[in-house]
Motif scaffolding. Structure first.
Motif, PDB file in Angstrom:
ATOM      1  N   GLY A 130      39.241  30.914  32.355  1.00  0.00           N
ATOM      2  CA  GLY A 130      38.407  31.890  33.084  1.00  0.00           C
ATOM      3  C   GLY A 130      37.867  31.285  34.363  1.00  0.00           C
ATOM      4  O   GLY A 130      36.784  31.645  34.827  1.00  0.00           O
ATOM      5  N   SER A 131      38.638  30.355  34.948  1.00  0.00           N
ATOM      6  CA  SER A 131      38.058  29.550  36.030  1.00  0.00           C
ATOM      7  C   SER A 131      37.708  30.375  37.268  1.00  0.00           C
ATOM      8  O   SER A 131      36.916  29.926  38.084  1.00  0.00           O
ATOM      9  N   SER A 132      38.267  31.589  37.389  1.00  0.00           N
ATOM     10  CA  SER A 132      37.870  32.405  38.552  1.00  0.00           C
ATOM     11  C   SER A 132      36.408  32.856  38.416  1.00  0.00           C
ATOM     12  O   SER A 132      35.817  33.368  39.367  1.00  0.00           O
ATOM     13  N   TRP A 255      35.312  44.124  30.286  1.00  0.00           N
ATOM     14  CA  TRP A 255      36.269  43.146  30.800  1.00  0.00           C
ATOM     15  C   TRP A 255      35.502  42.069  31.540  1.00  0.00           C
ATOM     16  O   TRP A 255      35.053  42.266  32.668  1.00  0.00           O
ATOM     17  N   SER A 258      37.120  36.421  31.511  1.00  0.00           N
ATOM     18  CA  SER A 258      37.243  35.082  30.927  1.00  0.00           C
ATOM     19  C   SER A 258      37.706  35.362  29.505  1.00  0.00           C
ATOM     20  O   SER A 258      36.944  35.949  28.718  1.00  0.00           O
ATOM     21  N   MET A 259      38.921  34.935  29.174  1.00  0.00           N
ATOM     22  CA  MET A 259      39.443  35.281  27.851  1.00  0.00           C
ATOM     23  C   MET A 259      38.495  34.811  26.741  1.00  0.00           C
ATOM     24  O   MET A 259      38.274  35.508  25.755  1.00  0.00           O
ATOM     25  N   TYR A 275      46.132  41.706  27.342  1.00  0.00           N
ATOM     26  CA  TYR A 275      46.715  41.419  28.657  1.00  0.00           C
ATOM     27  C   TYR A 275      48.193  41.718  28.495  1.00  0.00           C
ATOM     28  O   TYR A 275      48.970  40.864  28.068  1.00  0.00           O
ATOM     29  N   LYS A 287      50.960  37.193  31.384  1.00  0.00           N
ATOM     30  CA  LYS A 287      49.973  36.452  32.193  1.00  0.00           C
ATOM     31  C   LYS A 287      49.416  35.249  31.416  1.00  0.00           C
ATOM     32  O   LYS A 287      49.204  34.171  31.967  1.00  0.00           O
ATOM     33  N   LEU A 288      49.151  35.449  30.116  1.00  0.00           N
ATOM     34  CA  LEU A 288      48.446  34.404  29.369  1.00  0.00           C
ATOM     35  C   LEU A 288      49.409  33.428  28.704  1.00  0.00           C
ATOM     36  O   LEU A 288      50.548  33.779  28.372  1.00  0.00           O
ATOM     37  N   GLU A 293      46.459  29.496  25.002  1.00  0.00           N
ATOM     38  CA  GLU A 293      45.505  30.607  24.925  1.00  0.00           C
ATOM     39  C   GLU A 293      45.838  31.527  23.741  1.00  0.00           C
ATOM     40  O   GLU A 293      45.020  31.711  22.838  1.00  0.00           O
TER      41      GLU A 293
HETATM   42  P1  FDP Z   1      41.602  32.754  34.798  1.00  0.00           P
HETATM   43  O1  FDP Z   1      42.887  33.111  35.502  1.00  0.00           O
HETATM   44  O2  FDP Z   1      40.385  33.038  35.630  1.00  0.00           O
HETATM   45  O3  FDP Z   1      41.606  31.374  34.206  1.00  0.00           O
HETATM   46  O4  FDP Z   1      43.712  32.418  31.597  1.00  0.00           O
HETATM   47  C1  FDP Z   1      43.711  33.314  32.540  1.00  0.00           C
HETATM   48  C2  FDP Z   1      42.499  34.203  32.694  1.00  0.00           C
HETATM   49  O5  FDP Z   1      41.475  33.739  33.522  1.00  0.00           O
HETATM   50  C3  FDP Z   1      41.816  34.646  31.387  1.00  0.00           C
HETATM   51  O6  FDP Z   1      40.769  33.823  30.987  1.00  0.00           O
HETATM   52  C4  FDP Z   1      41.342  36.043  31.705  1.00  0.00           C
HETATM   53  O7  FDP Z   1      41.270  36.864  30.562  1.00  0.00           O
HETATM   54  C5  FDP Z   1      42.372  36.536  32.691  1.00  0.00           C
HETATM   55  O8  FDP Z   1      43.026  35.387  33.223  1.00  0.00           O
HETATM   56  C6  FDP Z   1      41.768  37.308  33.810  1.00  0.00           C
HETATM   57  O9  FDP Z   1      42.770  37.946  34.477  1.00  0.00           O
HETATM   58  P2  FDP Z   1      42.498  38.937  35.715  1.00  0.00           P
HETATM   59  O10 FDP Z   1      42.145  38.051  36.862  1.00  0.00           O
HETATM   60  O11 FDP Z   1      43.783  39.654  35.902  1.00  0.00           O
HETATM   61  O12 FDP Z   1      41.381  39.856  35.347  1.00  0.00           O
END
Ligand code: FDP
Length: 355
Positions: A130-132, A255, A258-259, A275, A287-288, A293
């Motif tokens: 969830g680093s974003s 939503w 952060s997973m 996802y 994506k995951l 994960e």
């Molecule tokens: P992030 O890229 O910020 O590390 O693992 C990927 C993840 O976060 C998950 O934690 C989260 O559920 C998902 O991506 C968020 O994806 P979106 O940016 O598409 O919402």
């Protein structure tokens, strides 16, 4: 003089005591117990770094001279991604319980060096998921998964980590939120521990987490709707119709992105997290990440009575083909995951019939 009896003692159960009791009950051996303790200790260090925020000088992108640092996933690394990876690598390098490690942040797995004692386990982790969300002070977390090193292998390579999720001997995550919590399974239920910051110890706060079978809450990034496959469009379309639609009830949406935080909510009060495959991530498979994960989260969810699927297959039975393999994910309340899977199966069998 009164004697100390565990029954009479109202003292909280620490992670250490819980794991020792699991060992005495024959559900875990000393090596795995100590390995989990090392991971938990590393998570405490990450929690301290995350908690300092801007004061610790750890926010923002990694890299130097204005150049972003890009990880194996093709994503820009944050300073805390790099720091968390280093903390986990350093803590686990010399414990003697591991044969090798693999991290979402590194191209390849790393065998434990000849200079250190080696154990029989393989550890995989996403150091900071969830680093974003790091720079905006929203919960992030660490996810980990433990496998057995195959018999006779002393220097494991990537191929030795490619075991299905059913082979995990332990899995867990640590969420760095308003409180820091460690959620763990060794295959006998899913249990939650809260970090007591004053004494620096994880304390058992929920034994046997149980996900309600039914839910009215879903978690998905709705902005991807137009990129989804037809069965996902149909499934969410029906959720959105609420009481007037075929599902006959109103659904709420959450939503965090952060997973770890989204899954923690689901383990606590139910829901479905998804996802799905979409046309943006189809070439990568989703994506995951399966190994860092989807698999650990799926074991935690199944151990709490929930279900986890790719939409077409039980997640824990997927045969991995690559360390950084990606998959579509549906997990959470059993009946709701089964409903989402039904949409995929019905769509696929209709397609086959038409073909
Ligand atoms: P992030 O890229 O910020 O590390 O693992 C990927 C993840 O976060 C998950 O934690 C989260 O559920 C998902 O991506 C968020 O994806 P979106 O940016 O598409 O919402």
């Amino acid at each position: 003089m009164s004697s100390l009896s565990p029954q009479a003692s109202p003292s909280p159960v620490s992670l250490t005591r819980h794991l020792l009791e699991e060992q005495r009950a024959g559900r875990i051996n000393a090596d795995l117990r100590l390995l989990i303790e090392v991971v938990a200790r590393a998570c405490k260090s990450i929690s301290i770094a995350v908690g300092k925020g801007a004061l610790g000088g750890v926010l923002g992108d990694a890299g130097s001279d204005g150049e972003a640092s890009i990880n194996v996933q093709g994503e820009a690394q944050k300073k805390l991604d790099v720091l968390s990876n280093e903390i986990l690598m350093e803590a686990n390098a010399w414990g003697g319980h591991l044969a090798g490690l693999a991290s979402e942040e590194m191209d390849h797995s790393v065998p434990i060096s000849d200079a250190q004692p080696r154990g029989n386990y393989l550890l995989l982790f996403d150091p900071l998921d969830g680093s974003s969300n790091i720079d905006v002070n929203i919960s992030v977390g660490t996810i980990f998964s433990v496998l057995r090193c195959p018999d006779g292998v002393t220097t494991p390579g990537d191929e030795h980590f490619l075991q299905p999720g059913t082979a995990q001997v332990a899995a867990g995550y640590c969420t760095y939120g308003p409180s820091t919590m460690l959620v763990l399974t060794i295959g006998h239920g899913t249990h939650a521990f809260t970090l007591d910051r004053e004494i620096g110890s994880f304390v058992l706060t929920q034994r046997g987490m149980t996900i309600p079978e039914e839910t009215r809450e879903f978690a998905v990034n709705m902005s991807n709707q137009r990129f989804w496959e037809a069965p996902m469009q149909a499934y969410v379309g029906d959720l959105l119709q609420g009481r007037e639609g075929p599902r006959g009830k109103d659904f709420n949406m959450r939503w965090v992105a952060s997973m770890v935080a989204d899954v923690h909510r689901i383990l606590t009060r139910g829901g479905i997290f998804s996802y799905p495959l979409d046309s943006k991530c189809a070439a990568k498979g989703g994506k995951l990440r399966l190994m860092y994960e989807a698999n650990p989260m799926s074991l935690l969810v199944e151990q709490a009575g929930g279900a986890a699927s790719t939409g077409r297959q039980r997640m824990l039975e997927v045969r991995p083909t690559g360390l950084h393999q990606r998959v579509p994910v549906f997990l959470g309340s059993r009946a709701e995951v089964e409903a989402a899977v039904r949409y995929h199966h019905e769509h696929d069998s209709q397609e086959q019939g038409d073909g």
